[in-house]
Design a protein around this motif. Structure first.
Motif, PDB file in Angstrom:
ATOM      1  N   ALA A  52       0.835  -1.202   0.000  1.00 40.00           N
ATOM      2  CA  ALA A  52       0.000   0.000   0.000  1.00 40.00           C
ATOM      3  C   ALA A  52       0.868   1.251   0.000  1.00 40.00           C
ATOM      4  O   ALA A  52       0.591   2.224  -0.710  1.00 40.00           O
ATOM      5  N   ASN A  53       1.941   1.229   0.788  1.00 39.45           N
ATOM      6  CA  ASN A  53       2.845   2.378   0.830  1.00 39.45           C
ATOM      7  C   ASN A  53       3.628   2.529  -0.472  1.00 39.45           C
ATOM      8  O   ASN A  53       3.896   3.650  -0.914  1.00 39.45           O
ATOM      9  N   GLU A  54       4.012   1.414  -1.095  1.00 41.91           N
ATOM     10  CA  GLU A  54       4.647   1.484  -2.414  1.00 41.91           C
ATOM     11  C   GLU A  54       3.707   2.163  -3.415  1.00 41.91           C
ATOM     12  O   GLU A  54       4.137   3.009  -4.217  1.00 41.91           O
ATOM     13  N   ALA A  55       2.440   1.787  -3.386  1.00 46.93           N
ATOM     14  CA  ALA A  55       1.468   2.400  -4.292  1.00 46.93           C
ATOM     15  C   ALA A  55       1.350   3.896  -4.031  1.00 46.93           C
ATOM     16  O   ALA A  55       1.258   4.701  -4.965  1.00 46.93           O
ATOM     17  N   ALA A  56       1.359   4.282  -2.753  1.00 45.35           N
ATOM     18  CA  ALA A  56       1.264   5.697  -2.393  1.00 45.35           C
ATOM     19  C   ALA A  56       2.487   6.467  -2.879  1.00 45.35           C
ATOM     20  O   ALA A  56       2.377   7.602  -3.366  1.00 45.35           O
ATOM     21  N   ILE A  57       3.667   5.864  -2.746  1.00 49.55           N
ATOM     22  CA  ILE A  57       4.902   6.505  -3.197  1.00 49.55           C
ATOM     23  C   ILE A  57       4.867   6.716  -4.717  1.00 49.55           C
ATOM     24  O   ILE A  57       5.183   7.797  -5.225  1.00 49.55           O
ATOM     25  N   LYS A  58       4.473   5.678  -5.437  1.00 52.20           N
ATOM     26  CA  LYS A  58       4.406   5.787  -6.897  1.00 52.20           C
ATOM     27  C   LYS A  58       3.372   6.828  -7.320  1.00 52.20           C
ATOM     28  O   LYS A  58       3.610   7.618  -8.247  1.00 52.20           O
ATOM     29  N   LEU A  59       2.227   6.838  -6.645  1.00 55.20           N
ATOM     30  CA  LEU A  59       1.191   7.809  -6.991  1.00 55.20           C
ATOM     31  C   LEU A  59       1.677   9.235  -6.738  1.00 55.20           C
ATOM     32  O   LEU A  59       1.453  10.130  -7.561  1.00 55.20           O
ATOM     33  N   ALA A  60       2.337   9.452  -5.594  1.00 52.26           N
ATOM     34  CA  ALA A  60       2.828  10.798  -5.267  1.00 52.26           C
ATOM     35  C   ALA A  60       3.805  11.286  -6.333  1.00 52.26           C
ATOM     36  O   ALA A  60       3.770  12.460  -6.745  1.00 52.26           O
ATOM     37  N   ARG A  61       4.666  10.391  -6.787  1.00 52.54           N
ATOM     38  CA  ARG A  61       5.657  10.796  -7.789  1.00 52.54           C
ATOM     39  C   ARG A  61       5.023  11.065  -9.151  1.00 52.54           C
ATOM     40  O   ARG A  61       5.283  12.102  -9.774  1.00 52.54           O
ATOM     41  N   ILE A  62       4.181  10.160  -9.615  1.00 57.57           N
ATOM     42  CA  ILE A  62       3.620  10.346 -10.955  1.00 57.57           C
ATOM     43  C   ILE A  62       2.649  11.522 -10.991  1.00 57.57           C
ATOM     44  O   ILE A  62       2.567  12.250 -11.993  1.00 57.57           O
ATOM     45  N   HIS A  63       1.925  11.749  -9.906  1.00 60.73           N
ATOM     46  CA  HIS A  63       0.979  12.870  -9.873  1.00 60.73           C
ATOM     47  C   HIS A  63       1.704  14.208  -9.836  1.00 60.73           C
ATOM     48  O   HIS A  63       1.220  15.192 -10.413  1.00 60.73           O
ATOM     49  N   SER A  64       2.852  14.240  -9.166  1.00 59.06           N
ATOM     50  CA  SER A  64       3.568  15.510  -8.981  1.00 59.06           C
ATOM     51  C   SER A  64       4.348  15.928 -10.219  1.00 59.06           C
ATOM     52  O   SER A  64       4.729  17.093 -10.338  1.00 59.06           O
ATOM     53  N   GLY A  65       4.613  14.999 -11.118  1.00 55.27           N
ATOM     54  CA  GLY A  65       5.243  15.350 -12.380  1.00 55.27           C
ATOM     55  C   GLY A  65       6.750  15.218 -12.386  1.00 55.27           C
ATOM     56  O   GLY A  65       7.380  14.976 -11.353  1.00 55.27           O
ATOM     57  N   PRO A  66       7.357  15.389 -13.547  1.00 54.70           N
ATOM     58  CA  PRO A  66       8.806  15.215 -13.695  1.00 54.70           C
ATOM     59  C   PRO A  66       9.599  16.132 -12.764  1.00 54.70           C
ATOM     60  O   PRO A  66       9.243  17.297 -12.570  1.00 54.70           O
ATOM     61  N   GLY A  67      10.655  15.568 -12.187  1.00 52.16           N
ATOM     62  CA  GLY A  67      11.537  16.353 -11.334  1.00 52.16           C
ATOM     63  C   GLY A  67      11.109  16.438  -9.893  1.00 52.16           C
ATOM     64  O   GLY A  67      11.890  16.872  -9.031  1.00 52.16           O
ATOM     65  N   LYS A  68       9.878  16.047  -9.582  1.00 50.53           N
ATOM     66  CA  LYS A  68       9.401  16.096  -8.198  1.00 50.53           C
ATOM     67  C   LYS A  68       9.246  14.660  -7.704  1.00 50.53           C
ATOM     68  O   LYS A  68       8.261  13.992  -8.004  1.00 50.53           O
ATOM     69  N   PHE A  69      10.268  14.209  -6.974  1.00 45.44           N
ATOM     70  CA  PHE A  69      10.308  12.805  -6.582  1.00 45.44           C
ATOM     71  C   PHE A  69      10.666  12.590  -5.112  1.00 45.44           C
ATOM     72  O   PHE A  69      10.550  11.482  -4.602  1.00 45.44           O
ATOM     73  N   GLU A  70      11.071  13.629  -4.407  1.00 45.23           N
ATOM     74  CA  GLU A  70      11.503  13.466  -3.022  1.00 45.23           C
ATOM     75  C   GLU A  70      10.305  13.389  -2.071  1.00 45.23           C
ATOM     76  O   GLU A  70       9.340  14.143  -2.214  1.00 45.23           O
ATOM     77  N   ILE A  71      10.412  12.473  -1.137  1.00 43.65           N
ATOM     78  CA  ILE A  71       9.374  12.311  -0.118  1.00 43.65           C
ATOM     79  C   ILE A  71      10.029  12.455   1.250  1.00 43.65           C
ATOM     80  O   ILE A  71      11.033  11.799   1.556  1.00 43.65           O
ATOM     81  N   ILE A  72       9.463  13.320   2.068  1.00 43.80           N
ATOM     82  CA  ILE A  72       9.966  13.551   3.420  1.00 43.80           C
ATOM     83  C   ILE A  72       9.165  12.712   4.398  1.00 43.80           C
ATOM     84  O   ILE A  72       7.923  12.774   4.419  1.00 43.80           O
ATOM     85  N   SER A  73       9.834  11.906   5.183  1.00 45.64           N
ATOM     86  CA  SER A  73       9.191  11.165   6.273  1.00 45.64           C
ATOM     87  C   SER A  73       9.880  11.544   7.576  1.00 45.64           C
ATOM     88  O   SER A  73      10.767  12.403   7.591  1.00 45.64           O
ATOM     89  N   LEU A  74       9.491  10.915   8.675  1.00 49.65           N
ATOM     90  CA  LEU A  74       9.948  11.341   9.993  1.00 49.65           C
ATOM     91  C   LEU A  74      10.911  10.346  10.622  1.00 49.65           C
ATOM     92  O   LEU A  74      10.805   9.136  10.402  1.00 49.65           O
ATOM     93  N   SER A  75      11.820  10.854  11.423  1.00 52.16           N
ATOM     94  CA  SER A  75      12.674   9.968  12.205  1.00 52.16           C
ATOM     95  C   SER A  75      11.796   9.119  13.116  1.00 52.16           C
ATOM     96  O   SER A  75      10.790   9.593  13.652  1.00 52.16           O
ATOM     97  N   GLY A  76      12.149   7.857  13.250  1.00 53.22           N
ATOM     98  CA  GLY A  76      11.357   6.943  14.061  1.00 53.22           C
ATOM     99  C   GLY A  76      10.232   6.271  13.319  1.00 53.22           C
ATOM    100  O   GLY A  76       9.561   5.395  13.863  1.00 53.22           O
ATOM    101  N   SER A  77      10.015   6.647  12.068  1.00 54.37           N
ATOM    102  CA  SER A  77       8.895   6.079  11.308  1.00 54.37           C
ATOM    103  C   SER A  77       9.195   4.660  10.866  1.00 54.37           C
ATOM    104  O   SER A  77      10.345   4.220  10.825  1.00 54.37           O
TER     105      SER A  77
END
Length: 398
Positions: free
Chosen positions: A108-133
């Motif tokens: 499910a998280n892999e799907a979310a990561i892929k969706l975030a990247r493809i929806h945001s468009g070329p060049g926008k690929f970084e995802i910020i998560s939290l320490s301890g996650s």
């Protein structure tokens, strides 16, 4: 065959990725498990927040049997009734318009990561998560996980995952770049020691996403489906994500995961961009439909909240009675942690092992707390029994 014989057979054939207790579980009912030696256990782990309706819930078991006798699998080249009913229930009872189904929280998280990247468009690929996650064990979800111990030996990890300091919105904002596409977080971190994200903190994260045009992803794999006293943890915090992931409790033991999002964002995934052979399998989906119907019935979630208050009170009594071992309680709903003192932390695993010897299953999370995630159907009498065993262990170790 007994526990020892089953363990010997398993150890001879499995890769050694688990540090298993010396018990082969053969039967379960409600909040109880029985091993191959006939020993009974009070289960306050629930398969790590999975069997939220208890083991072998009669209605879920019947739904599984009925569907297994009708249709087990046809692939997602076809529609199936249980999958559609499940998606309808998830959409009706959440912020989302669209659902993608997989087999686990990591998927499910892999799907979310892929969706975030493809929806945001070329060049926008970084995802910020939290320490301890903690977000899963695939390479991408390991990279998203903010705990270095899970990274060791698997470098180089996939690029584009950055970890901000827990509890500090300024730490997140400092990491945002033109390449950032999303912020990923759990409303409550379970694996790192039952650490709740406060509503004010989540509102600040939501504001950052809105200001910078980022997607907000909530990983509710552990907190979702009634675990914190509402169907989804974010409902009680007043913050709505753009994407949400679920798994664990969804199938009450059968493997199923889901990624939920809005119509606009979902449109970025078109035919061929993502898939799962077994995702939304008819048998797993039938179980999940029954799970949701039970959890959405009048009074169910209110009962979780009531039992949470009772359990928190009992754990606070333990902390007051044993200040040399515990300092307090944190968490939400029936995802609770007993905070340990330095002495308690030093013997955290010993406490868990002694509880196992007493016939009670808990775990030591984040090298800081004893974690309790019982089935949501747990009774006050079973909570009392667990507390009595815990007190007995503390007395023995004193």
């Amino acid at each position: 065959m007994n526990n020892h014989e089953w363990a010997a057979r398993g150890n001879a054939v499995f890769i050694g990725t688990y540090n298993r207790f010396p018990a082969a579980m053969v039967r379960g009912s409600g909040c109880r498990l029985w091993d191959a030696d006939g020993r009974e256990y009070l289960d306050f782990l629930a398969g790590i927040a999975v069997c939220s309706l208890g083991h072998c819930h009669p209605a879920v078991t019947e739904a599984i049997r009925r569907q297994a006798g009708a249709l087990v699998h046809v692939s997602n080249l076809f529609h199936t009734q249980p999958q559609i009913e499940l998606a309808e229930l998830l959409v009706k009872n959440s912020f989302a318009d669209r659902v993608f189904m997989g087999n686990s929280g990591a998927e499910a998280n892999e799907a979310a990561i892929k969706l975030a990247r493809i929806h945001s468009g070329p060049g926008k690929f970084e995802i910020i998560s939290l320490s301890g996650s903690f977000h899963g064990r695939t390479l991408a979800t390991v990279a998203a996980t903010g705990q270095p111990k899970f990274h060791q030996g698997f470098e180089p990890l996939p690029q584009g995952f950055i970890h901000a300091e827990f509890g500090d919105p300024a730490s997140i904002e400092a990491l945002i770049t033109p390449q950032t596409c999303a912020i990923l977080c759990e409303p409550l971190q379970g694996e790192s020691g039952v650490r709740p994200l406060e509503a004010e903190y989540l509102r600040a994260i939501r504001s950052l996403c809105d200001h910078h045009g980022l997607l907000l992803i909530f990983d509710e794999v552990q907190t979702g489906l009634g675990r914190t006293g509402t169907l989804f943890a974010h409902e009680q915090l007043g913050v709505t994500p753009d994407i949400m992931t679920l798994a664990k409790a969804l199938g009450n033991g059968l493997p199923i995961g889901a990624m939920l999002t809005t119509e606009k964002i979902a449109a970025s995934l078109v035919v061929g961009t993502h898939a799962s052979t077994f995702g939304g399998n008819p048998v797993a989906a039938a179980a999940a439909v029954e799970v949701l119907k039970i959890m959405l019935a009048d009074g169910f979630l209110a009962s979780v909240q009531k039992k949470s208050r009772y359990f928190i009170g009992r754990l606070q009594e333990v902390a007051a009675r044993y200040p040399q071992w515990a300092t307090g309680v944190r968490g939400r709903g029936l995802l609770l942690g007993l905070l340990l003192t330095e002495k308690g932390v030093a013997q955290g695993m010993e406490i868990v092992e002694q509880m196992f010897a007493q016939g009670a299953l808990i775990n030591f999370a984040g090298n800081r707390v004893l974690r309790f995630v019982p089935p949501l159907i747990v009774s006050e009498a079973e909570i009392d029994a667990l507390v009595a065993k815990l007190c007995q262990v503390f007395d023995q170790l004193a």
